[in-house]
Design a protein around this motif. Structure first.
Motif, PDB file in Angstrom:
ATOM      1  N   MET A 194       0.821  -1.218   0.000  1.00 19.22           N
ATOM      2  CA  MET A 194       0.000   0.000   0.000  1.00 19.22           C
ATOM      3  C   MET A 194       0.851   1.261   0.000  1.00 19.22           C
ATOM      4  SD  MET A 194      -2.959  -1.048  -0.471  1.00 19.22           S
ATOM      5  CE  MET A 194      -3.508   0.619  -0.682  1.00 19.22           C
ATOM      6  N   GLU A 195       1.961   1.217   0.736  1.00 13.32           N
ATOM      7  CA  GLU A 195       2.856   2.381   0.758  1.00 13.32           C
ATOM      8  C   GLU A 195       3.472   2.589  -0.625  1.00 13.32           C
ATOM      9  OE1 GLU A 195       6.976   3.895   2.923  1.00 13.32           O
ATOM     10  OE2 GLU A 195       5.867   2.221   3.802  1.00 13.32           O
ATOM     11  N   TRP A 196       3.921   1.485  -1.252  1.00 15.74           N
ATOM     12  CA  TRP A 196       4.506   1.563  -2.587  1.00 15.74           C
ATOM     13  C   TRP A 196       3.472   2.109  -3.575  1.00 15.74           C
ATOM     14  CZ3 TRP A 196       3.947   0.429  -7.607  1.00 15.74           C
ATOM     15  CH2 TRP A 196       5.078   0.440  -8.422  1.00 15.74           C
ATOM     16  N   ALA A 197       2.264   1.572  -3.501  1.00 14.05           N
ATOM     17  CA  ALA A 197       1.211   1.970  -4.444  1.00 14.05           C
ATOM     18  C   ALA A 197       0.886   3.449  -4.317  1.00 14.05           C
ATOM     19  CB  ALA A 197      -0.038   1.126  -4.198  1.00 14.05           C
ATOM     20  N   LEU A 198       0.808   3.935  -3.081  1.00 13.48           N
ATOM     21  CA  LEU A 198       0.477   5.348  -2.879  1.00 13.48           C
ATOM     22  C   LEU A 198       1.610   6.246  -3.380  1.00 13.48           C
ATOM     23  CD1 LEU A 198      -1.968   6.832  -1.825  1.00 13.48           C
ATOM     24  CD2 LEU A 198      -0.890   6.950   0.419  1.00 13.48           C
ATOM     25  N   ASN A 199       2.853   5.818  -3.180  1.00 10.43           N
ATOM     26  CA  ASN A 199       3.991   6.591  -3.704  1.00 10.43           C
ATOM     27  C   ASN A 199       3.975   6.639  -5.232  1.00 10.43           C
ATOM     28  OD1 ASN A 199       5.103   7.306  -1.225  1.00 10.43           O
ATOM     29  ND2 ASN A 199       6.353   5.467  -1.088  1.00 10.43           N
ATOM     30  N   ALA A 200       3.650   5.503  -5.865  1.00 11.11           N
ATOM     31  CA  ALA A 200       3.579   5.461  -7.325  1.00 11.11           C
ATOM     32  C   ALA A 200       2.447   6.345  -7.840  1.00 11.11           C
ATOM     33  CB  ALA A 200       3.388   4.020  -7.798  1.00 11.11           C
ATOM     34  N   ALA A 201       1.299   6.306  -7.146  1.00 12.44           N
ATOM     35  CA  ALA A 201       0.161   7.141  -7.544  1.00 12.44           C
ATOM     36  C   ALA A 201       0.497   8.623  -7.391  1.00 12.44           C
ATOM     37  CB  ALA A 201      -1.074   6.780  -6.712  1.00 12.44           C
ATOM     38  N   THR A 202       1.205   8.951  -6.315  1.00  6.92           N
ATOM     39  CA  THR A 202       1.613  10.342  -6.095  1.00  6.92           C
ATOM     40  C   THR A 202       2.581  10.795  -7.187  1.00  6.92           C
ATOM     41  OG1 THR A 202       1.366  10.013  -3.703  1.00  6.92           O
ATOM     42  CG2 THR A 202       2.631  11.931  -4.406  1.00  6.92           C
ATOM     43  N   LEU A 203       3.514   9.919  -7.561  1.00  2.80           N
ATOM     44  CA  LEU A 203       4.456  10.239  -8.637  1.00  2.80           C
ATOM     45  C   LEU A 203       3.710  10.500  -9.949  1.00  2.80           C
ATOM     46  CD1 LEU A 203       7.348  10.486  -9.734  1.00  2.80           C
ATOM     47  CD2 LEU A 203       7.378   7.994  -9.993  1.00  2.80           C
ATOM     48  N   SER A 204       2.618   9.768 -10.166  1.00  3.97           N
ATOM     49  CA  SER A 204       1.839   9.959 -11.400  1.00  3.97           C
ATOM     50  C   SER A 204       1.362  11.405 -11.535  1.00  3.97           C
ATOM     51  CB  SER A 204       0.635   9.019 -11.422  1.00  3.97           C
ATOM     52  OG  SER A 204      -0.404   9.483 -10.557  1.00  3.97           O
ATOM     53  N   GLN A 205       1.056  12.035 -10.403  1.00  5.72           N
ATOM     54  CA  GLN A 205       0.544  13.399 -10.452  1.00  5.72           C
ATOM     55  C   GLN A 205       1.595  14.374 -10.974  1.00  5.72           C
ATOM     56  OE1 GLN A 205      -3.080  13.602  -9.462  1.00  5.72           O
ATOM     57  NE2 GLN A 205      -2.321  11.571  -9.992  1.00  5.72           N
ATOM     58  N   TYR A 206       2.874  14.098 -10.683  1.00 10.05           N
ATOM     59  CA  TYR A 206       3.952  14.928 -11.259  1.00 10.05           C
ATOM     60  C   TYR A 206       3.959  14.778 -12.775  1.00 10.05           C
ATOM     61  CZ  TYR A 206       8.529  16.129 -13.027  1.00 10.05           C
ATOM     62  OH  TYR A 206       9.540  16.648 -13.799  1.00 10.05           O
ATOM     63  N   TYR A 207       3.933  13.530 -13.234  1.00 12.84           N
ATOM     64  CA  TYR A 207       3.970  13.298 -14.682  1.00 12.84           C
ATOM     65  C   TYR A 207       2.770  13.948 -15.378  1.00 12.84           C
ATOM     66  CZ  TYR A 207       7.734   9.869 -14.064  1.00 12.84           C
ATOM     67  OH  TYR A 207       8.930   9.269 -13.776  1.00 12.84           O
ATOM     68  N   ILE A 208       1.610  13.890 -14.733  1.00 10.47           N
ATOM     69  CA  ILE A 208       0.398  14.467 -15.332  1.00 10.47           C
ATOM     70  C   ILE A 208       0.560  15.975 -15.508  1.00 10.47           C
ATOM     71  CG2 ILE A 208      -2.057  14.963 -14.884  1.00 10.47           C
ATOM     72  CD1 ILE A 208      -2.113  12.159 -13.475  1.00 10.47           C
ATOM     73  N   THR A 209       1.097  16.647 -14.483  1.00 13.93           N
ATOM     74  CA  THR A 209       1.264  18.102 -14.579  1.00 13.93           C
ATOM     75  C   THR A 209       2.248  18.485 -15.683  1.00 13.93           C
ATOM     76  OG1 THR A 209       3.034  18.134 -12.913  1.00 13.93           O
ATOM     77  CG2 THR A 209       0.776  18.454 -12.116  1.00 13.93           C
ATOM     78  N   LYS A 210       3.118  17.551 -16.059  1.00 15.23           N
ATOM     79  CA  LYS A 210       4.081  17.806 -17.138  1.00 15.23           C
ATOM     80  C   LYS A 210       3.559  17.329 -18.492  1.00 15.23           C
ATOM     81  CE  LYS A 210       7.183  19.599 -14.462  1.00 15.23           C
ATOM     82  NZ  LYS A 210       7.481  21.041 -14.540  1.00 15.23           N
ATOM     83  N   GLY A 211       2.295  16.848 -18.516  1.00 16.92           N
ATOM     84  CA  GLY A 211       1.725  16.365 -19.768  1.00 16.92           C
ATOM     85  C   GLY A 211       2.286  15.031 -20.215  1.00 16.92           C
ATOM     86  N   ARG A 212       2.925  14.304 -19.312  1.00 18.46           N
ATOM     87  CA  ARG A 212       3.525  13.005 -19.643  1.00 18.46           C
ATOM     88  C   ARG A 212       2.549  11.899 -19.206  1.00 18.46           C
ATOM     89  NH1 ARG A 212       9.495  13.760 -17.160  1.00 18.46           N
ATOM     90  NH2 ARG A 212       9.682  11.561 -17.723  1.00 18.46           N
ATOM     91  N   TYR A 213       1.503  11.750 -20.018  1.00 11.52           N
ATOM     92  CA  TYR A 213       0.399  10.871 -19.617  1.00 11.52           C
ATOM     93  C   TYR A 213       0.756   9.389 -19.705  1.00 11.52           C
ATOM     94  CZ  TYR A 213      -2.560  14.902 -19.171  1.00 11.52           C
ATOM     95  OH  TYR A 213      -3.086  16.099 -18.746  1.00 11.52           O
ATOM     96  N   MET A 214       1.672   9.026 -20.578  1.00 10.14           N
ATOM     97  CA  MET A 214       2.064   7.617 -20.647  1.00 10.14           C
ATOM     98  C   MET A 214       2.719   7.184 -19.332  1.00 10.14           C
ATOM     99  SD  MET A 214       4.582   5.736 -23.336  1.00 10.14           S
ATOM    100  CE  MET A 214       3.539   6.223 -24.693  1.00 10.14           C
ATOM    101  N   GLU A 215       3.639   8.007 -18.834  1.00  7.90           N
ATOM    102  CA  GLU A 215       4.286   7.706 -17.556  1.00  7.90           C
ATOM    103  C   GLU A 215       3.274   7.757 -16.406  1.00  7.90           C
ATOM    104  OE1 GLU A 215       5.417   9.703 -19.904  1.00  7.90           O
ATOM    105  OE2 GLU A 215       7.612   9.843 -19.936  1.00  7.90           O
ATOM    106  N   GLY A 216       2.390   8.750 -16.452  1.00  9.28           N
ATOM    107  CA  GLY A 216       1.371   8.868 -15.403  1.00  9.28           C
ATOM    108  C   GLY A 216       0.481   7.646 -15.355  1.00  9.28           C
ATOM    109  N   ARG A 217       0.032   7.192 -16.527  1.00 14.66           N
ATOM    110  CA  ARG A 217      -0.826   5.999 -16.591  1.00 14.66           C
ATOM    111  C   ARG A 217      -0.079   4.773 -16.088  1.00 14.66           C
ATOM    112  NH1 ARG A 217      -2.643   3.494 -22.323  1.00 14.66           N
ATOM    113  NH2 ARG A 217      -0.377   3.188 -22.388  1.00 14.66           N
ATOM    114  N   HIS A 218       1.189   4.654 -16.450  1.00 21.55           N
ATOM    115  CA  HIS A 218       1.973   3.488 -16.020  1.00 21.55           C
ATOM    116  C   HIS A 218       2.093   3.455 -14.493  1.00 21.55           C
ATOM    117  CE1 HIS A 218       4.684   0.159 -16.576  1.00 21.55           C
ATOM    118  NE2 HIS A 218       5.583   0.737 -15.802  1.00 21.55           N
TER     119      HIS A 218
END
Length: 633
Positions: free
Chosen positions: A253-277
């Motif tokens: 759960m800790e790993w998953a939440l960290n990965a989900a949080t990282l996705s938000q950085y990628y989204i703000t940069k328009g990097r949706y492939m990385e965000g989705r991954h």
């Protein structure tokens, strides 16, 4: 020094094992009124080990013949020259320094754990000084990295971020150079105090060493984040998550939440492939934590109750990250496709569709190779999850609807945990995101009636909440809702008028259409006015100076109220005159405020230009209406 198999040495090894057990196991059961009891006992054992090592050293003579003690340089955590001069790591003098250094290291960690930071720092720096005598080798490289990791944590905790950065970056460079020049599985620090038959396998040594470096990456990610180096922080965070999966050293759960949080950085940069991954991996890995315990199980066991709460909350937070992904994808697609009046530019749409067919395969292959998460067990599941939502901008209604439905599904999941009763702010933020999803989808809808119904769904979602919220406790949220409702009614009004104009001239609008138009117009004006009234003092006085955070919304609201009053359709000249006067009053306010506060003009350039124009034109229209009324009388 005593032989590895002598009784004296076995006694030291037993003490070390006991100290480790007290620190890692027994301390969990220490009473609240004596929380460090086991760690204090461990400290005493470590001190005894240190004294024994020193007595061995005194008995054998401090230096071997042929060893030459290097001049001791300053220790600041930022040297990488441990590969140069100094004792060989496998020499008796090098091993003695490493063993003493390891005890200093463990004493340092012990003092930090018991909140004695200065003493902890002193022991850790003693370890550094002992290591300065030695060249980096497989016998001591793990200790070189661990001590710098701990000093990095220590200084970061004191908000001395740049000092922490120095220690951690040196740890990183030592690892990289060691792996390049040697790369063999290094001795683990616990093996300094282990009898020969209990030494670790090469595989276990490698795993522990790689885990220490993973911690370096993790701490550097925090350091770069605190220094404002967000891209670098994201890169290190991504590397940390990859390594944790490879080493199978993570809490799901800790790993998953960290990965989900990282996705938000990628989204703000328009990097949706990385965000989705990142989000797909987060969803799959969170599943490894198991099923959410039932309410009945939670009532019977405190452990199950805590587990139920943790799993539900963190999975709801991951769902919210998915909502943001879908919402941002729709909003960014809208920015790409809209024309200068906010409608879908069909020429641009066709151009982008042609370009996408040419580029999408090459782009996906090229960018994906560097960022894959997963192991053999999870890779297929993550890939399958990714296929459920696109990472390319939706270019038509069908594609936009697919993104919308994924987002709406996660809205339902998030609301199951973040309910109005107990999570007011979170619940409303989710509703606002749901409303924004509808707005994003409506942009792609060509049928204006259906588009209007989507906006009506937004009103039905937000209006009850806005009217029920306590104005005293939730003022800022109410303002957001008022403004959004006002804009939504405004969009619906424009759509109704466009539909009516397609069917007939404005002069021949039927009474039902006029009534509907006026109703939407009045509702929009009402909520804009409610927003403006919320800015007033308790005595009802509007502020002379608007604060920066409300400057643009307040002036835009004034401008919109002016426009709405002038658009109301009414057969009675007296009511028309009243509406035009209200309109002029609000246009004049925008113009006069920007004249008195020139710095405000930049926030509302378009609205200010139109307001000045209307301040010049409306008096003429008002005078003509007055003249017509006088003639009729």
């Amino acid at each position: 020094m005593a032989s590895l198999n002598s009784d004296e040495w076995r006694a030291i090894c037993d003490k070390f094992t006991n100290a480790q057990n007290l620190t890692d196991v027994e301390s969990r059961n220490d009473p609240e009124n004596d929380p460090f009891r086991s760690k204090y006992k461990a400290r005493e054992l470590l001190r005894e080990i240190y004294c024994s090592l020193k007595s061995f050293e005194a008995g054998e003579g401090e230096e071997e013949s042929g060893d030459q003690r290097p001049t001791e340089p300053p220790v600041d955590g930022q040297r990488e020259d441990g590969f140069g001069q100094g004792f060989s790591g496998d020499s008796p003098a090098g091993l003695r320094a490493a063993k003493l250094g390891a005890v200093e290291y463990y004493l340092g960690v012990n003092h930090v754990d018991t909140e004695e930071l200065s003493a902890g720092q002193e022991h850790l720096m003693n370890c550094m000084k002992l290591l300065e005598r030695c060249r980096v080798s497989s016998e001591n490289v793990s200790l070189f990295i661990h001590v710098r990791n701990q000093l990095g944590i220590l200084w970061a905790g004191r908000d001395e971020t740049e000092t922490a950065q120095g220690f951690l970056e040196t740890a990183e460079s030592i690892y990289q150079r060691y792996m390049k020049e040697d790369g063999s599985p290094p001795t683990d620090m616990t093996e300094y105090f282990t009898t020969e038959e209990k030494l670790l396998t090469h595989q276990e040594r490698t795993k522990r060493f790689e885990l220490a470096y993973t911690h370096t990456m993790y701490y550097l990610a925090q350091v770069y984040k605190n220094l404002g180096e967000t891209e670098r922080a994201a890169t290190y965070c991504h590397t940390t998550l990859q390594r944790q999966l490879q080493l199978n050293q993570f809490s799901p759960m800790e790993w998953a939440l960290n990965a989900a949080t990282l996705s938000q950085y990628y989204i703000t940069k328009g990097r949706y492939m990385e965000g989705r991954h990142c989000l797909s991996a987060a969803t799959v890995i969170s599943g490894l934590a198991g099923e959410v315990p039932s309410e009945a199980a939670a009532q019977e066991s405190e452990t199950e109750s805590e587990r139920r709460e943790t799993l539900r909350q963190k999975r709801a937070e991951i769902a919210r990250c998915w909502i943001k992904y879908c919402l941002n994808l729709l909003q960014d697609a809208k920015k790409l496709l809209e024309d200068n009046i906010g409608e879908l530019d069909t020429d641009r749409q066709e151009e982008l569709k042609r370009a996408r067919r040419r580029e999408e395969e090459e782009e996906e292959k090229g960018r994906k190779s560097a960022l894959l998460f997963g192991s053999e067990d999870t890779f297929d599941s993550i890939a399958s999850m990714e296929e459920k939502v696109c990472c390319l901008f939706p270019l038509d209604f069908t594609e936009a609807r697919a993104v919308f439905l994924v987002g709406q599904n996660y809205v339902t999941q998030a609301k199951e945990y973040f309910q109005m009763d107990g999570y007011v702010t979170d619940h409303i933020e989710i509703l606002q995101d749901h409303s924004s999803l509808f707005r994003g989808l409506a942009f792609f809808e060509e049928d204006l009636e259906r588009r209007c119904k989507m906006h009506k769904r937004r009103v039905d979602m937000l209006e009850p909440i806005c009217n029920d919220l306590n104005a005293q406790y939730y003022l800022l949220i109410r303002r957001q809702l008022m403004f959004e409702l006002a804009e939504t009614f405004n969009e619906m009004m424009d759509l109704k008028l466009t539909l009516a104009n397609r069917q007939a001239d404005t002069q021949s609008l039927d009474n039902h259409t006029i009534k509907k138009f006026n109703s939407l117009c009045s509702a929009s004006a009402k909520y804009f006015q409610m927003f403006l009234d919320s800015l007033c003092s308790p005595e009802g006085k509007f502020p002379e100076h608007l604060e920066e955070e409300v400057l643009r919304p307040a002036l835009v609201a004034r401008f919109r109220v002016a426009r709405l009053h002038s658009r109301l359709i009414c057969p009675l000249p007296s009511v028309q005159l009243d509406n035009l006067n209200k309109s002029l009053e609000n246009y004049r306010y925008v113009a006069q405020y920007c004249e008195a506060h020139p710095e405000a003009a930049a926030a509302v350039e378009t609205e200010l230009e139109l307001s000045k124009e209307m301040v010049g034109l409306l008096p003429l229209k008002i005078n003509r209406l007055k003249a017509r009324m006088a003639a009729n009388n």
